[in-house]
Write an enzyme that holds these catalytic residues in place. Structure first.
Site: not given
Length: 104
Positions: A43, A51-52, A79
């Site tokens: 990436n 992408c996590h 998050e």
DNA sequence: CAGATAGGAATGA
DNA sequence: TCATTCCTATCTG
């Protein structure tokens, strides 16, 4: 549209606090889960692309280039993603994006 | 072509 | 549930 761009677009559909899986993305892209991992590993914009928010199909974390899986877990926790005692993501945070497209 | 990968699914215990 | 085994698409040399 190449698969890399499509993968990025799909990732943007995953809101903070949720994750999807390599296999789910692979089914939409028409490729293999391993190839999806390849896309992420190479990436070019790991900050722009969340992408996590991609984990393994068995809800293990999977790998992460930018600082290792520990960093990946921290990002997800920030998050709002919860983990069980063995370090797996809890089910209610998982969105199977291919199923989402089928239902929608 | 051979080897390596940020994985997955089937199988058996 | 866990470990084993085999499979796949893509990249690098």
């Amino acid at each position: 549209m190449d698969k890399r761009s499509l993968a990025y677009t799909l990732l943007q559909l995953i809101p903070p606090g949720y994750v999807t899986t390599y296999a789910s993305l692979a089914r939409v892209l028409g490729t293999s889960p391993r190839a999806v991992g390849r896309l992420m590993a190479s990436n070019p914009d790991p900050v722009i692309v969340p992408c996590h928010r991609v984990v393994k199909s068995n809800l293990d974390l999977g790998g992460y280039s930018m600082g290792g899986p520990m960093v990946k877990r921290r990002l997800l926790e920030l998050e709002g993603v919860e983990f069980d005692s063995r370090g797996r993501v809890k089910r209610r945070h998982v969105i199977l994006i291919d199923k989402l497209l089928l239902e929608g």
